[in-house]
Design a protein around this motif. Structure first.
Motif, short mmCIF file in Angstrom:
data_model
loop_
_atom_site.label_atom_id
_atom_site.label_comp_id
_atom_site.label_asym_id
_atom_site.label_seq_id
_atom_site.Cartn_x
_atom_site.Cartn_y
_atom_site.Cartn_z
N GLU A 77 0.89 -1.38 0.05
CA GLU A 77 0.01 -0.15 0.17
C GLU A 77 1.00 1.42 0.17
N PHE A 78 2.03 1.14 0.77
CA PHE A 78 2.97 2.46 0.73
C PHE A 78 3.49 2.46 -0.54
N VAL A 79 3.84 1.48 -1.18
CA VAL A 79 4.54 1.54 -2.48
C VAL A 79 3.63 2.17 -3.51
N THR A 80 2.24 1.84 -3.58
CA THR A 80 1.18 2.44 -4.28
C THR A 80 1.07 3.96 -4.24
N ARG A 81 0.88 4.23 -2.79
CA ARG A 81 0.76 5.57 -2.53
C ARG A 81 1.83 6.55 -2.80
N GLU A 82 2.98 5.75 -2.57
CA GLU A 82 4.12 6.84 -2.94
C GLU A 82 4.39 6.95 -4.52
N ASN A 83 4.11 5.96 -5.28
CA ASN A 83 4.20 5.97 -6.71
C ASN A 83 3.02 7.08 -7.23
N ASP A 84 2.02 7.10 -6.62
CA ASP A 84 0.89 8.11 -6.90
C ASP A 84 1.32 9.37 -6.68
N PHE A 85 2.03 9.47 -5.43
CA PHE A 85 2.67 11.13 -5.12
C PHE A 85 3.68 11.35 -5.80
N LEU A 86 4.39 10.51 -6.35
CA LEU A 86 5.69 10.96 -7.12
C LEU A 86 5.08 11.52 -8.45
N ALA A 87 4.41 10.33 -9.07
CA ALA A 87 3.86 10.62 -10.54
C ALA A 87 3.06 11.91 -10.82
N GLU A 88 2.26 12.26 -9.43
CA GLU A 88 1.77 13.38 -9.56
C GLU A 88 2.68 14.61 -9.35
N ARG A 89 3.89 14.60 -8.98
CA ARG A 89 4.92 15.69 -8.53
C ARG A 89 5.50 15.93 -10.03
N PHE A 90 5.68 14.72 -10.76
CA PHE A 90 6.29 15.10 -12.16
C PHE A 90 5.47 15.29 -13.26
N ALA A 91 4.23 15.38 -12.93
CA ALA A 91 3.17 15.55 -14.13
C ALA A 91 3.16 17.12 -14.42
N GLY A 92 3.25 17.15 -15.87
CA GLY A 92 3.28 18.52 -16.35
C GLY A 92 4.65 18.85 -16.48
N HIS A 93 5.65 18.27 -16.09
CA HIS A 93 6.93 18.63 -16.14
C HIS A 93 7.46 18.64 -17.51
N PRO A 94 7.78 19.90 -18.16
CA PRO A 94 8.10 20.06 -19.49
C PRO A 94 9.43 19.30 -19.78
N GLY A 95 10.26 18.86 -18.73
CA GLY A 95 11.42 18.12 -19.27
C GLY A 95 11.36 16.60 -19.21
N VAL A 96 10.07 16.17 -18.87
CA VAL A 96 9.94 14.75 -18.68
C VAL A 96 8.84 14.31 -20.01
N ALA A 97 9.23 13.33 -20.78
CA ALA A 97 7.97 12.88 -21.57
C ALA A 97 6.89 12.41 -21.18
#
Length: 228
Positions: free
Chosen positions: A151-171
């Protein structure tokens, strides 16, 4: 909705697990390198203690740290202590954080963290859980990303994916775990890629603790993520 009470219990359990693992070590092991470049295990333990102090400050409406320089200096000051002192500090400051979090409070309020970052107070227990769990891995004492609660892995992946969402340097990126979980991140421009692997391997890539060699990529190369 974030369940801060449940997260606080998870913090307690994770802290006890870390203390139990490090309690099997000795002073020499504390001085050895951790898995974080430039930090010994003592640096990691000192950081965990000072982070607990900092989160108590946040809960009470105070600045998280006096300054970045003070934060770094405090970690360096405390990094070279014997194991018993380190563990007592981690245990004591963790207890102080849990006690402060048990005080009546408006958990829906917005709190200020470092570098202009704000968040809901209700997310502070999970932020502390991230510190404890990932730095337990960083200690390099046999606790790996694969040992983290699912559950922790899923939630942290949720958080990090959201953190990089919209980042112009990441495809534009879709990460697909073997269990079917899906995370999307990255900017709107560029060639979309799909990253596949286990949820812990995806976490290792997202949090900068693995190079992504355990993942497969369709549609291009593995995106290089900015530092956290």
């Amino acid at each position: 909705m974030t369940d801060h009470v449940r997260d606080l219990e998870a913090v307690r359990v994770a802290t006890d697990r870390l203390l139990g693992a490090m309690g099997k070590s000795d002073d020499g092991a504390v001085a050895e390198p951790s898995l974080l470049p430039g930090w010994s295990r003592g640096h990691v333990l000192a950081h965990l203690s000072r982070n607990a102090d900092a989160l108590v400050n946040v809960l009470r409406g105070l600045p998280m740290y006096a300054s970045s320089e003070t934060r770094d200096a405090d970690i360096e000051r405390d990094a070279h202590r014997p194991l018993a002192e380190q563990l007592a500090d981690v245990e004591g400051t963790a207890a102080a954080f849990l006690a402060a979090a048990a005080e009546p409070a408006d958990w829906s309020r917005t709190v200020a963290l470092r570098n202009g970052v704000t968040d809901s107070a209700s997310r502070l227990p999970f932020r502390r859980l991230v510190e404890v769990e990932l730095h337990h891995v960083d200690l390099g004492v046999g606790y790996t990303l694969e040992d983290l609660p699912a559950e922790f892995v899923t939630r942290e992946n949720d958080f990090l994916a959201e953190r990089f969402a919209g980042h112009p340097g990441v495809a534009p990126t879709t990460a697909v775990a073997e269990d079917g979980a899906v995370w999307t991140t990255g900017g709107a421009e560029g060639t979309p890629v799909t990253v596949r692997g286990t949820a812990p391997e995806i976490l290792g890539w997202l949090c900068g603790r693995r190079d992504g060699s355990g993942l497969t990529v369709d549609g291009g190369t593995l995106p290089v993520l900015p530092p956290l």
